[in-house]
Scaffold this active site. Structure first.
Site, short mmCIF file in Angstrom:
data_model
loop_
_atom_site.label_atom_id
_atom_site.label_comp_id
_atom_site.label_asym_id
_atom_site.label_seq_id
_atom_site.Cartn_x
_atom_site.Cartn_y
_atom_site.Cartn_z
N LYS A 271 6.17 6.93 -26.08
CA LYS A 271 6.52 8.13 -25.31
C LYS A 271 5.83 8.00 -23.97
CE LYS A 271 5.88 13.18 -25.53
NZ LYS A 271 5.29 14.24 -26.36
N TRP A 272 6.61 7.88 -22.90
CA TRP A 272 6.09 7.62 -21.54
C TRP A 272 6.10 8.94 -20.78
CZ3 TRP A 272 5.91 2.46 -19.00
CH2 TRP A 272 5.63 2.54 -17.63
N ASP A 273 4.91 9.52 -20.61
CA ASP A 273 4.80 10.86 -20.04
C ASP A 273 4.47 10.81 -18.55
OD1 ASP A 273 4.72 13.63 -20.05
OD2 ASP A 273 3.22 13.78 -21.64
N ASP B 197 9.15 20.90 -23.30
CA ASP B 197 7.98 21.27 -24.09
C ASP B 197 8.21 22.57 -24.84
OD1 ASP B 197 6.44 19.10 -23.58
OD2 ASP B 197 5.23 20.03 -22.01
C1 DGJ Z 1 3.35 16.83 -21.95
C2 DGJ Z 1 4.37 16.49 -23.00
O1 DGJ Z 1 5.60 17.04 -22.67
C3 DGJ Z 1 3.86 16.93 -24.34
O2 DGJ Z 1 4.83 16.72 -25.32
C4 DGJ Z 1 2.60 16.19 -24.66
O3 DGJ Z 1 2.86 14.83 -24.79
C5 DGJ Z 1 1.57 16.43 -23.56
N1 DGJ Z 1 2.12 16.15 -22.26
C6 DGJ Z 1 0.35 15.59 -23.78
O4 DGJ Z 1 -0.53 15.67 -22.75
#
Ligand code: DGJ
Length: 728
Positions: free
Chosen positions: A472-474, A544
């Protein structure tokens, strides 16, 4: 599906299955040849361009002729007055650019765009590309407009390349990807939002002024998706002419739609000129991102289906493109930063017992990351939380029969990190000014090759260190002050686009080094849910906000452009962490199973009743996910218009109807939902055994079971999933 070029190569008709676009050389007032787009819309049956299209009504007015001509590549400073696609400043310092038509040619297939995400073909007969060449005699700029017409999709991919063939530097002040010119006035539909409420649908009527959708945040953003639809005012979800404009880009963009005084509409789509500049030295060229234009005479839903099919099969790439996506469990909302090996394993054991296929370890596994104010950039495991490292945890999870996935945020740097102490000049900032923090973090200057190399090396080392099957690349903040220590003052305006090119280079390197890893992009939820990201990572965390009722609107709005196979959708705990609402497990699951399904809660804390519902949800998702991920998606009832929502999927002999009610009222209206475009024949409801002819499902519709026989509503937040199989 051919592109017809006239014998003198001055006129071109891109004739698709159900759309046509016409481009022609045209003599303007002073006798010069310029390229115009006299038509774009429903398919014209004649291959030859009708002569009537090529006459222009010169208006006896105060304005120049240029103010009314439908230029294919409108430029600044020459009496056009509407939004310009190109603004270039040459040796003289003036902003005037005029491009004469040189020649056009048609080639099979579609050339790739170096360093940029783009739609593609797998065989040359899937598309043809028209290249139109233009030249400005004063600056020496040569422009090539490329239009690719797909044989199986009613879409045209457009991009622009400019070459400085002159002897002096040229500064590009605006260089957008595509322009269209239409007769008439159009409603504009776009997807707006904010964190936690992405891609809400808004439709506004025509106005005699510019309507502009944009981002200047260094990301496409939660606020405006890089997309709009221009709809005939009478067009609906399923009827009428609708044009789609979608930009394959993840950074700053602008789509400007202008209705002029003469009843014409122009739209220009591309990089946001406010945060863009580019110096072209003699011999250098600049390639814009690609815009994908679509046209449907079957309403907004018809347009959506064009994008769904094209983006699912010819924008998304790689091992996972056509594979069924795994059901995952993510620990973020279950633990936030407070976890260790044992706590994670406890959640994982319950998940594995229920049939979950992938465990995703979210933020907090590295450096000293016990809160969001530190350690971004220090991609080394925290031995206090994970004494046996990622490898030890991943192996324990694999022993339970699940795959292991990991969260990273590679573009960011915490002020409190070893990386920042070692390389303060790697921060994207403006010297002598405060670098604004957001979520306690700064942004790495991804325009720099040394930073890109560091990120590739650091993330590849992590991915090699353990059996990691998913990433998961945030990306959790947007630009404030942006400048690069590696660029000279006169090139600082190149930083935002160079940042994106750097991110794309890094993503290409990492994803191609781990071809079987499933990558999901994320930006505080869906802050970078755009076609650019989907080229590298075939799915995106949609929002989110995991509340089931809010998700109806978010997923419905997202479906205007993006297929369900690109949307991450999870069941989370109640009361919901974003809005505090309580909905039952069935409703939460039924909403999430229209996307890439998963859980984001502590499964070891659920009631036995909910665990049984979860077990059945997982069984159902495994049974239907090929249909939700690869089938045709149709919106049926909009959650933006009332308390009901419905959509359907159809693939081969399966139709899935999803329907939801949010807030009930006393004495509610009786409602049925009519299914759409399903194959003829007899269909059986797999749960009740009831059989229907297709005409009954589409003509009379299905009664929604949200009112009990006595007239009493069944309560708020209820859902129906109907699985229909064709039996004859
Ligand atoms: C924002 C993401 O959208 C969340 O799902 C989670 O991964 C947080 N960052 C973690 O800091």
């Amino acid at each position: 599906m051919p592109i017809f070029l006239s014998p003198d190569a001055r006129c071109c008709h891109l004739q698709g299955r159900r759309l046509s676009m016409v481009l022609c050389a045209y003599k303007v007032q002073d006798g010069a040849d310029e390229l115009i787009m006299p038509y774009f819309g429903a398919r014209l049956e004649d291959a030859d361009v009708p002569a009537a299209l090529l006459t222009s009504e010169r208006l006896a007015s105060f304005d120049t002729d240029n103010a009314t001509l439908p230029f294919a590549l409108p430029t600044a400073g020459r009496g056009d007055f509407r939004p310009a696609q190109l603004c270039a400043v040459g040796r003289g310092g003036q902003r005037t650019t005029r491009l004469s038509f040189l020649r056009a040619e048609v080639t099979p297939g579609k050339p790739p765009l170096a360093g940029l995400p783009a739609t593609y073909v797998e065989r040359e007969d899937e598309a043809q590309t028209l290249s139109a060449h233009l030249r400005d005699e004063v600056t020496g700029l040569e422009a090539t407009l490329c239009y690719t017409l797909f044989s199986r999709h009613d879409a045209i991919a457009v991009s622009l390349r400019v070459l400085n063939a002159g002897g002096a530097p040229v500064k590009l002040r605006a260089c957008a990807s595509a322009s269209i010119n239409l007769f008439g006035a159009y409603d504009l539909l776009h997807l707006h939002g904010a964190w936690g409420k992405e891609r809400q649908i808004e439709r506004v009527g025509p106005m005699h002024a510019e309507r502009v959708i944009r981002s200047a945040r260094g990301a496409s953003g939660h606020q405006h998706n890089p997309f709009c639809a221009l709809m005939e005012p009478e067009a609906t979800e399923r009827t009428g002419g609708v044009y789609g404009i979608s930009l394959v880009y993840s950074g700053d963009f602008q789509i400007a739609v202008d209705e002029d005084a003469y009843g014409q509409t122009r739209a220009v789509c591309g990089l946001n000129p406010e945060t863009f500049g580019w110096t072209l030295l003699p011999g250098e060229s600049f390639q814009t991102p690609e815009a994908v234009l679509a046209y449907s005479d079957a309403g907004l839903n018809g347009m959506s289906q064009i994008y769904h099919a094209l983006y699912r099969t010819r924008l998304c790439r790689g091992y996972w493109r056509d594979r069924e996506r795994p059901i995952l469990i993510n620990n973020w909302e279950a633990t936030y930063f407070r976890f260790d090996h044992e706590k994670i394993l406890r959640i994982a054991r319950t998940a594995a017992g229920l049939g979950v296929e992938l465990f995703v370890l979210d933020d907090g596994w590295f450096g000293e990351r016990d809160s969001d104010d530190r350690s971004l950039g220090d991609w080394v495991v925290n031995p206090r939380k994970l004494p046996r490292g990622l490898k030890g945890l991943a192996e324990d999870i694999e022993a339970l029969g699940m795959r292991f996935g990991l969260w990273v945020e590679p573009e960011m740097i915490s002020p409190n990190s070893d990386l920042c102490r070692a390389h303060p000049d790697w921060v994207l900032r403006v010297p002598e000014r405060t670098a604004t923090q957001a979520r306690n973090q700064w942004i790495l200057d991804m325009s720099r090759a040394d930073v890109q190399d560091y990120v590739v090396e650091a993330i590849c080392a992590v991915l090699k260190s353990a059996p990691i099957s998913y990433v998961k690349w945030d990306m959790n903040r947007n630009f404030a002050e942006y400048g690069s220590a590696a660029l000279p003052p006169e090139r600082q305006d190149e930083a935002p686009h160079r940042y994106m090119l750097g991110v794309y280079r890094v993503m290409e390197s990492i994803t191609s080094a781990f071809p079987e890893v499933l990558f999901e992009s994320c930006s505080g939820g869906g802050g970078r849910f755009d076609p650019g990201m989907l080229y590298y990572m075939p799915q995106t965390w949609t929002s989110d906000d995991t509340d089931a009722a809010e998700r109806l609107k978010i997923q419905y709005g997202t479906s205007v452009v993006y297929p369900a196979s690109t949307m991450g959708a999870h069941v989370s705990a109640v009361p919901n962490h974003q809005v505090g609402r309580v909905t039952d497990m069935k409703m939460r699951g039924d909403v999430a199973m229209s996307g890439n399904f998963g859980y984001e809660l502590d499964l070891s804390q659920q009631t036995p009743e909910d665990l049984e519902i979860i077990r059945r949800q997982i069984e159902r998702v495994k049974r239907i996910r090929r249909v939700t991920q690869q089938g045709a998606f149709t919106r049926l009832i909009s959650p933006f218009e009332g308390n009901l929502c419905a959509w359907q999927f159809q693939l081969e002999d399966t139709v899935l109807l999803f329907a939801f009610v949010t807030l009930q009222s006393a004495n509610p209206q009786m409602r049925r939902v009519k299914l759409a475009d399903i194959p003829d024949g007899r269909w059986r409801d797999e749960e009740t055994g009831a059989e229907y002819d297709a005409s009954v499902l589409t003509g009379a519709g299905v009664r929604l079971p949200f009112i009990q026989p006595g007239g009493q509503p069944v309560g708020d937040f209820k859902s129906l999933v109907m699985e229909l199989r064709r039996i004859g």
